[in-house]
Structures are given as C-alpha cells and as structure tokens.
Design a protein around this motif. Structure first.
Motif, PDB file in Angstrom:
ATOM      1  N   LEU B 130       0.820  -1.219   0.000  1.00  0.00           N
ATOM      2  CA  LEU B 130       0.000   0.000   0.000  1.00  0.00           C
ATOM      3  C   LEU B 130       0.852   1.265   0.000  1.00  0.00           C
ATOM      4  O   LEU B 130       0.590   2.186  -0.773  1.00  0.00           O
ATOM      5  CB  LEU B 130      -0.936   0.004   1.220  1.00  0.00           C
ATOM      6  N   VAL B 131       1.875   1.289   0.836  1.00  0.00           N
ATOM      7  CA  VAL B 131       2.648   2.540   0.973  1.00  0.00           C
ATOM      8  C   VAL B 131       3.755   2.636  -0.085  1.00  0.00           C
ATOM      9  O   VAL B 131       3.878   3.659  -0.769  1.00  0.00           O
ATOM     10  CB  VAL B 131       3.245   2.654   2.394  1.00  0.00           C
ATOM     11  N   ASP B 132       4.539   1.587  -0.228  1.00  0.00           N
ATOM     12  CA  ASP B 132       5.714   1.696  -1.098  1.00  0.00           C
ATOM     13  C   ASP B 132       5.429   1.366  -2.565  1.00  0.00           C
ATOM     14  O   ASP B 132       6.034   1.944  -3.455  1.00  0.00           O
ATOM     15  CB  ASP B 132       6.823   0.774  -0.579  1.00  0.00           C
ATOM     16  N   ILE B 133       4.548   0.424  -2.804  1.00  0.00           N
ATOM     17  CA  ILE B 133       4.267   0.080  -4.204  1.00  0.00           C
ATOM     18  C   ILE B 133       3.151   0.959  -4.763  1.00  0.00           C
ATOM     19  O   ILE B 133       3.271   1.530  -5.831  1.00  0.00           O
ATOM     20  CB  ILE B 133       3.917  -1.425  -4.353  1.00  0.00           C
ATOM     21  N   ARG B 134       2.049   1.095  -4.005  1.00  0.00           N
ATOM     22  CA  ARG B 134       0.924   1.884  -4.508  1.00  0.00           C
ATOM     23  C   ARG B 134       1.014   3.371  -4.172  1.00  0.00           C
ATOM     24  O   ARG B 134       0.324   4.194  -4.763  1.00  0.00           O
ATOM     25  CB  ARG B 134      -0.406   1.336  -3.967  1.00  0.00           C
TER      26      ARG B 134
END
Lengths: 219, 176
Positions: B130-134
């Motif tokens: 959620l935080v690093d990829i999206r």
C-alpha cells in the motif's frame, strides 16, 4: 526507535533537522537510510499491469444475477400457503373413526380452501427481473402481466405488475408454484449447475420493498 | 465521467458507469491483490469477484470512506474468502504456494525484492504494497486497514526492516 524515525523520514514525515543530524553523526543510521531509500525506489517500480477484466466482469454481472423485489404481502401469502398445505396434509391422514388405523382420503366434495378465504384476492406483487426472459416466461404462465415499465435507460432492469389469475385459493398457491418452478428452472437448464437464494435477514414490517437475490452458477 | 457521477450512476445499474469504474480501478486493485496472493490466477478471479460485489453493494456506499478504500476492503475480504475456500477443499495448505513463478517482467533487482516479500507475513506485505508500491499516504492506508495512523507508522517500519534484512541476505545492495 531510530529505525522507525528513518522509516518515517523517507516518507517525508518527522523532524527533518533531527534526522539530518543523526545521519551525519551515525554512519550505521546513514547506511540504513540509504538502503531503505533504494528499497523503496525499487518497490515503487513493481506495479504489474493488470489484465483487462472488463468484459468478463460485465458478462458475469449480466448472467449471474436475477434480482427480485417483493412486498411484505408476498411473504404473508407464502406463509399462509405453507400453513394451509401442512394443514391439508395432516387433515388427510387423520383417522376418521376409532379403530381405523389406515389414513383415509378426503372426499372430493369437501371444500379445499381451509384458512385461505381470508386472503385478499386483489393483491398484486411487484417483481424486478434482470435480463432473464426464461424466468419471465415462467411468471407469464401463471399470471397476466398488467403493466410494464423500463427502469433507467441503458439498464437491463425492468419491472412488471403481476396479477395472478383464478380464485383466492389459486392465487395463494401461485406463489408456491412460482417458487417450485424457479427451483425446476435451475435443474432444467443445461448450462446451470446450481443456485443459491439469499433472503433478507428479517422481513419488512411495513409495505416497503425487500430483496431476494438469486445467484445462478453456470457449469 | 467524474467519480461522484460514476458512483451515482452505478447505483442505478448504468452499464457505462460500470465500464468506467472497472477501467479506472482494475490496475490498482489487481496490484493490491497480487502482492498479497502472488498468484495471477487467484488474483484475476478475486479481481472479477471484487467488482461484482462492488456492483452489488454500491447502493450501500454512503461516501463516508473514499471509494478506493471501500473497494480495497471488498478486495481483501474477497481474497480472504478465496483463501478459506481453497483451504477448505485442500487445494493449498498455505495460500501462497512456493511453486508460483517469479513475475516474468521483473529485472534482477525486482526479483530479489519479490523473493524477499515472499518471506514476509501477509500483513507485512500488505502494508508495504500500500505505501511503497501503490504510494498511499499513512492516513489512506490507516483507513484501508482500519487501524490508527500510528499503527501504520510502526508496522511499516518493522515490515521495511524485515524486508531489508531479507534482501540484504540476497546481496541486493551489492548489486546496485
């Protein structure tokens, strides 16, 4: 704690001056910070292209859902019908005289409408059907569709007022027959493997609409 | 078509709105599911089911949450149901199979990260996705996971540390 601060910092959060000082003074923290930055940068490039599922979703949405709406009267009538059928069944097998142990059939001259005469004969039900001609044809066999309207243009839903034909007894039994026919429909259609019927948790206490959802599964 | 208009038209069952909705969100939701399930077949099935559930329950969407958050929750619940179903029929003891091939489009660096992510727990992978990829903010992530922002912060820090330790073992940083 130091690692959490660094983690926050690479997302642009936390006290900038405090972190810059820490990175300057502590080589271990600096190395950790640089590693997280590299990792985050690689992660941000790891999005995978999704296959286009639009057609499959729309096809399933169209085929697998038939939505019924019915009024409280429908449930009441069904309950009356079930009670009546149970009553008739037990009445038939009740011994007529002492000493007779075998069940006796009722005479044909008896009035069959036990408990059903209280039902108002003019009740209509309102059924919303989603793109299912087969189902409509079943409904048509048991009643006359007296009104039809399209709900929203570009939408496959439509709604009909259905007035079953016949006397009060027939009207009551009609609802049970429709339910049986729907079950039969599921068995008869080659493409269909089975179905689940979802009823509302509680029946509405007034005249508002409730929903029955029937999911049909293809083979 | 704007998001608000799409939602209103979805509530009326409008086909064009459904098309716009699927096109808009399929890539985002696919990636969210894929990083947790790590199986393309499961992901595609769950993705389709997510949209079908969204169409079914959209009338109950009051706009209190962001539509992305709402859809993400449906996706994760659908994925959990799928895992339960597969476990129930003994298809997989562990929902994440070891045999799943590495995503073909990845270069060497990404392959190491992919392997590292495999060694993380589902919760750790989820928050990193959620935080690093999206690229969701802490606040958005907290809403999606139904936790406090502080929890996101600490869980993310621990997950990152774990992933960093795993990829360190695979010489990720030496290859840069």
């Amino acid at each position: 704690m130091m690692k959490e601060k660094i983690s926050k910092y690479i997302d642009g959060e936390g006290n900038k001056e405090e972190l810059e000082k820490l990175l300057k003074e502590d080589p271990e923290s600096k190395e950790y910070f640089e590693q997280l930055l590299l990792m985050k940068s690689t992660l941000s490039e790891m999005n995978v292209q999704s296959p286009d599922v639009l057609n499959k979703v729309l096809e399933k949405d169209k085929k697998h859902k038939i939505v019924f709406r019915y009024r409280f009267a429908f449930a009441s009538l069904l309950a009356v019908a079930i009670v009546s059928v149970l009553f008739l069944t037990f009445y038939n097998f009740k011994p007529q005289e002492k000493g007779i142990t075998t069940p006796q059939l009722r005479s044909d001259t008896q009035n069959p409408s036990f408990g059903i005469t209280a039902v108002k004969p003019e009740i209509n039900i309102s059924i919303g059907v989603r793109d299912d001609e087969i189902l409509l044809s079943i409904l048509e066999r048991h009643g006359t569709i007296t009104g039809s309207s399209v709900e929203g243009k570009g939408n496959d839903e439509f709604q009909d007022e259905l007035q079953p034909e016949g006397n009060a007894t027939q009207k009551v039994l009609y609802y049970k027959i429709v339910a049986n026919e729907i079950s039969q429909l599921v068995k008869d259609i080659e493409k269909i493997k089975g179905a689940t019927i979802t009823l509302p948790e509680a029946l509405p206490q007034d005249d508002t609409e409730a929903e029955i959802i029937i999911n049909i599964y293809e083979k | 078509m704007e998001e608000k208009e799409i939602i209103e038209r979805l509530k009326k069952g409008d086909i064009t709105a459904k098309e716009c909705f699927v096109r808009e969100y399929q890539n985002l939701i696919f990636n969210a599911i894929f990083q947790v399930s790590r199986d393309r077949v499961i992901t595609e099935d769950v993705l389709q089911e997510t949209f079908l559930r969204a169409f079914k329950y959209i009338k109950g969407f009051k706009g209190e949450a962001n539509i992305t958050t709402w859809l993400y929750r449906i996706a994760m619940n659908t994925l959990k149901d799928e895992f339960k179903k597969r476990k129930a029929v003994n298809m997989l003891d562990n929902p994440i199979s070891e045999d799943i091939p590495i995503e073909y489009s990845f270069d060497e660096k990404k392959k190491i990260i992919w392997e590292g992510l495999k060694r993380l727990s589902e919760n750790e992978r989820e928050i990193i996705t959620l935080v690093d990829i999206r690229g969701f903010s802490y606040e958005e992530t907290a809403k999606m996971l139904d936790v406090l922002v502080g929890t996101v912060r600490s869980r993310l820090a621990r997950s990152r540390e774990h992933l960093r330790d795993e990829i360190l073992k695979m010489d990720f940083f030496d290859k840069i």
